[in-house]
Write an enzyme that holds these catalytic residues in place. Structure first.
Site, short mmCIF file in Angstrom:
data_model
loop_
_atom_site.label_atom_id
_atom_site.label_comp_id
_atom_site.label_asym_id
_atom_site.label_seq_id
_atom_site.Cartn_x
_atom_site.Cartn_y
_atom_site.Cartn_z
N GLU A 91 0.79 -1.21 0.00
CA GLU A 91 0.00 0.00 0.00
C GLU A 91 0.83 1.27 0.00
O GLU A 91 1.95 1.30 0.51
CB GLU A 91 -0.90 0.01 1.24
CG GLU A 91 -2.08 -0.88 1.04
CD GLU A 91 -2.81 -1.16 2.32
OE1 GLU A 91 -4.03 -1.16 2.30
OE2 GLU A 91 -2.14 -1.37 3.33
N CYS A 104 3.30 8.26 1.50
CA CYS A 104 3.92 7.24 2.34
C CYS A 104 4.12 6.00 1.48
O CYS A 104 3.18 5.49 0.88
CB CYS A 104 2.98 6.96 3.51
SG CYS A 104 3.71 5.81 4.62
N CYS A 111 7.58 -7.75 6.64
CA CYS A 111 8.79 -7.22 7.29
C CYS A 111 9.35 -8.27 8.22
O CYS A 111 8.60 -8.97 8.91
CB CYS A 111 8.45 -5.96 8.09
SG CYS A 111 9.91 -5.20 8.85
N CYS A 115 8.17 -6.27 14.91
CA CYS A 115 7.79 -5.46 16.08
C CYS A 115 6.41 -5.90 16.59
O CYS A 115 5.52 -6.21 15.81
CB CYS A 115 7.77 -3.98 15.71
SG CYS A 115 9.37 -3.40 15.14
N CYS A 118 3.18 -3.94 15.48
CA CYS A 118 3.05 -3.66 14.04
C CYS A 118 2.49 -4.88 13.34
O CYS A 118 3.05 -5.98 13.44
CB CYS A 118 4.42 -3.32 13.47
SG CYS A 118 4.43 -3.16 11.68
N CYS A 344 -2.33 5.49 10.92
CA CYS A 344 -1.28 4.65 11.48
C CYS A 344 -1.84 3.32 11.95
O CYS A 344 -2.79 3.28 12.71
CB CYS A 344 -0.65 5.33 12.69
SG CYS A 344 0.26 6.78 12.25
#
Ligand code: SAH
Ligand code: SF4
Length: 382
Positions: A91, A104, A111, A115, A118, A344
């Site tokens: 995205e 962004c 990933c 984390c 996340c 976010c």
């Protein structure tokens, strides 16, 4: 095999043109057609010789990513979902503000850092995006928005590498993409207006300071190693002191005179007054070595699997107040695009997981979204 020219910075495009027997200035013309005018058809490029256009048609193309969906928020935020193949979706989000337009951008499908807070981290790593896929997000967003808004001048004024993925774990593909963003013959963004956000890949921070020193944001999230080890597992490899030393070294080459630290506010986990005090002591210690910090407190966007909660607003304000009293420049990030899940921690992407089962996963967060400055203390007064 046909080559996607979106993957080349100017040097690489010049080398490509040389292999076709063309001079460097032809590459510059071609590059401007691609990035400044959004051309996809070589026939449009009327100032290039017909013979070159024919050669290019035979061996190259200019192609963005297939768009799976476009969502628009009432506040003007736009979120695109792109298909990068093998069931992986990524995205990009455009956040308009009165004085700027920020895109962004994602750097990886998934990933590997993992984390806790996340959702991209929870879904694991699928693969790195290549330079063309990173730039395709900017190319597509810029030229689509220009068409839609009927503008001929630049719409995107800032880029933040804060989409899915850890950009500094995809260094080789990232740097040429950054160079195109900065190049006056392409997007011409200043180094201050391009931000790489990292969870702290120390050796690559040093390399970035030499290869392409754009603005740096560091995802800190904790004032001590045991807590950061837990929240950002990469901390076990590059603990806080090493990370902050790398930030001080980076600062010497950075386009701004401070490093931005992101701190995601997690209820009862890292948002207590003692955490603020510990953070102040930490920054004082590194401030004495020359580090100048600006804090960005991010409201956590919760997702089921994290088991974490967003800090209540008064807790965030109290935390911000403590940092500010200590002279740390602090902003609290305002979320944007809530109604399209573009704020976010709310980006939703389908990323094929490592077992090959495709899952709808709430991926993540975004951007240097609209930030509400809550203080204006000169940077570095720690
Ligand atoms: N991997 C890089 C860049 C992408 S993450 C990094 O970690 O810095 C961009 C920002 O979004 C980071 O500061 C990250 O900590 C934050 N973030 C991730 N998940 C979030 C969530 N659920 N809510 C709020 N912010 C989140
Ligand atoms: Fe990766 Fe950044 Fe998410 Fe951590 S916060 S898992 S580094 S994308």
């Amino acid at each position: 095999m046909s080559t996607n020219l979106l993957g080349f910075d100017l040097d690489a495009l010049a080398a490509f043109c040389e292999r076709l027997g063309e001079k460097r200035f032809r590459a510059t013309q071609l590059y401007r057609w691609i990035h400044q005018r959004g051309a996809t058809d070589f026939a449009q490029m009327t100032d290039l010789a017909k013979s070159l256009r024919d050669k290019l048609s035979g061996c190259a193309h200019i192609q963005a990513l297939p768009v799976v969906s476009t969502q628009r928020s009432a506040d003007g935020t736009v979120k695109w979902l792109f298909d990068v193949g093998d069931g992986n979706l990524i995205e990009s989000v455009f956040i308009p503000e009165t004085d700027r337009g920020t895109l962004c951008v994602s750097s990886q499908a998934g990933c590997a850092v993992g984390c806790r807070f996340c959702s991209t981290g929870h879904q694991g790593f699928s693969r790195n995006l290549d330079t063309a896929e990173i730039l395709a997000q900017l190319w597509f967003a810029e030229h689509t928005l220009r068409r839609e808004l009927g503008r001929s001048e630049r719409v995107i004024t800032n880029v933040v590498m804060m989409g899915m993925g850890e950009p500094l774990q995809n260094y080789a593909q990232l740097v040429p993409a950054l160079k195109v963003m900065l190049d006056d013959h392409a997007y011409g963004l200043s180094r201050r207006r391009v931000t790489v956000s990292t969870s702290g890949v120390v050796p690559m921070m040093d390399r970035l300071s030499q290869d392409c020193p754009v603005a740096l944001a560091v995802s800190l999230h904790a004032p001590n190693d045991p807590l950061r080890d837990h929240l950002v597992p990469l901390n076990r490899k590059y603990p806080i002191d090493e990370l902050l030393d790398a930030c001080t070294r980076y600062q010497e080459f950075a386009p701004r005179d401070f490093i931005t630290f992101e701190y995601c506010m997690l209820d009862g986990v890292n948002d207590q007054p003692e955490h603020a005090r510990e953070l102040i002591a930490l920054m004082k210690r590194h401030g004495a070595q020359g580090l100048q910090a600006k804090f960005n407190l991010i409201p956590f966007n919760p997702f089921e699997a994290s088991g974490l909660k967003r800090s209540p607003q008064p807790q965030v304000q109290a935390f911000a107040a403590l940092l500010m009293e200590a002279g740390l420049v602090t902003t609290v990030r305002k979320t944007r695009g809530d109604d399209i899940d573009a704020a976010c921690g709310q980006l939703a992407g389908d990323v094929k997981d490592r077992t090959g089962v495709q899952e709808r996963i709430a991926s993540q967060r975004l951007g240097m979204l609209g930030q509400i400055p809550v203080v204006s203390v000169p940077a570095g007064q720690v």
